[in-house]
Enzyme design. Structure first.
Site: not given
Length: 476
Positions: A412, A204, A167
């Site tokens: 996600s 994220h 990621d």
């Protein structure tokens, strides 16, 4: 004016890849992004077939002589893919690339004869909106705590399940969030801009790692910053970066991947084919996000879960809405999505707790759900105005302050919840095979949800709390 989310995202990703001219495909349909003027082929004889075929048809492609049809950069080693230049990437705009489309058509007959895929667009693999995540983060109070909350359990280095998160990197103060005390990996590149504003998608990877750790405390989590700069990477580079991650850390028990792309096909991504074939022969389980296009179109690599030979190697995960009653409006769906987990309005660590940080919204919310749903989804609630949706007349973009926790939505984030469920099952049952643990978990599962008329497995962590949101019109 309603936001044009895909176009806004195109602009954002193009800014993060200034040296790579991009186009929208297929034929400006707004389904995926790809590199202009270039196609992909496997190294060796297949690349020569592609070059020769394009040269024979070069008169249909603008701006090149036969001699200019050539390999555009070094051939890779592990992924076995090379880029072939078939047009001048500086010609035209971003609304598709006729030369690339023509090259694909020129090779279709050869592919029919060989029964093997020879050529592909060079797609952008991304965590972005209309791919992942489904919205932008919203500040959450520390008093309410994370959701899912941290499960009971201890971190035991001798028995911890190894999880590799592919990621963005980790925020610098991530260890100040207790569940991430044992997490290691790459640092997030350029957390804030020159004005101290948190950049889009920063946090994220940290948010994902926090969800895994909350659901499964007995995990050794490594986060690799493979997807920095708007969370995007070219397909030609992605396979190689996946190999680099596992070469660096060793093949883990579980890989958590919250990125991908559609490509208009049902046979996977050429750029990750070598990695997926090696994964198939390893004991590792890949848990991959189904994507946020609200579509049944296969999203890769998640959709490998539906291809023969990959059933054991890949678990594709869609998102349930905040109350868990059905699929989230944005979640991709279809038979290739094998399980669903909470993925709307989850609460976790965006940053650590050391320093509050401001964020300016990039996208505006809609007046109603962009996918036609009637519940109060994140498409239109809570309301905010974003920079990329501005037309020069609209209101000033909204700014918020993050002090650790955030509420965020997307497949996600359903993905690391599912990763945590598999890892927690491994710990509880002393199961060392993550693929077998996945099947055991699904066989024992008693929770289901309705997604577009289908009855699907719902993986609900014991510490997850359904969130019921009143329609905005009903609020004071």
């Amino acid at each position: 004016m309603a936001p044009q989310r895909f176009r806004e995202q195109f602009t954002q990703i193009q800014r993060s890849m200034p040296d790579v001219p991009l186009a929208v495909g297929p034929d400006d349909a707004g389904e995926f992004l790809y590199e202009k003027g270039v196609v992909l082929a496997r190294d060796g004889e297949e690349a020569r077939v592609v070059e020769d075929t394009v040269r024979r048809h070069f008169t249909t492609f603008a701006g090149l002589t036969p001699e200019q049809v050539r390999r555009a950069g070094p051939e890779t080693n592990r992924s076995g893919i090379t880029r072939i230049r078939v047009a001048d990437p500086g010609q035209g705009d971003g609304s598709g690339d006729p030369a690339v489309a023509g090259a694909l058509r020129a090779l279709s007959a050869a592919e029919g004869r060989t029964g093997r895929r020879l050529v592909s667009r060079n797609h952008v693999v991304s965590i972005a909106v209309n791919a992942c995540p489904g919205d932008e983060p919203v500040p959450a109070s520390r008093a309410a705590g994370p959701n899912p909350a941290a499960a009971d359990g201890v971190h035991d280095p001798g028995s911890a399940v190894a999880v590799l998160v592919i990621d963005t990197g980790l925020m610098r103060d991530h260890r100040s969030y207790p569940p991430l005390a044992h997490t290691r990996g790459d640092a997030q590149v350029a957390e804030c801009d020159g004005d101290g504003i948190l950049q889009q998608y920063c946090g994220h990877g940290t948010f994902i790692a926090g969800l895994v750790a909350a659901v499964a405390p007995n995990t050794d989590i490594t986060v690799r910053g493979t997807l920095n700069d708007a969370g995007a990477v070219l397909e030609s580079e992605f396979g190689e970066k996946l190999f680099e991650a596992v070469d660096r850390d060793g093949w883990p028990d579980v890989i958590s991947l919250s990125a991908g792309t559609s490509n208009g096909r049902t046979d996977g991504l050429l750029g990750v084919d070598a990695f997926m074939r090696e994964l198939r022969d390893r004991p590792t389980l890949l848990v991959a996000a189904a994507g946020n296009n609200g579509s049944a179109t296969p999203f890769w690599p998640a959709a490998y879960a539906d291809l023969p030979g990959y059933e054991n190697a890949v678990l594709s995960v869609g998102a349930l809405r905040a109350d868990g009653e059905s699929g989230a409006c944005f979640s991709n769906h279809g038979g290739w999505v094998k399980a669903y987990a909470p993925g709307e309005r989850l609460t976790g660590a965006l940053t650590g707790f050391e320093t509050p940080v401001p964020y300016v919204y990039q996208h505006s919310t809609y007046d109603a759900c962009r996918y036609g749903f009637t519940y109060p989804c994140t498409c239109h609630h809570p309301r905010h105005t974003g920079v990329l949706s501005e037309d020069g007349v609209s209101a000033k973009p909204d700014q918020v302050m993050f002090e650790g926790l955030a509420q965020w939505s997307g497949t996600s984030f359903a993905t690391p919840v599912a990763v945590g469920m598999v890892a927690a099952h491994m710990t509880a049952r002393a199961e060392t095979d993550p693929r077998e643990a996945r099947w055991q978990l699904l066989r024992a599962n008693t929770e289901f949800a309705e997604v577009r008329g289908a009855h699907v497995p719902a993986l609900l962590p014991p510490t997850w709390r359904p969130v019921r949101v009143s329609p905005p019109s009903a609020r004071a």
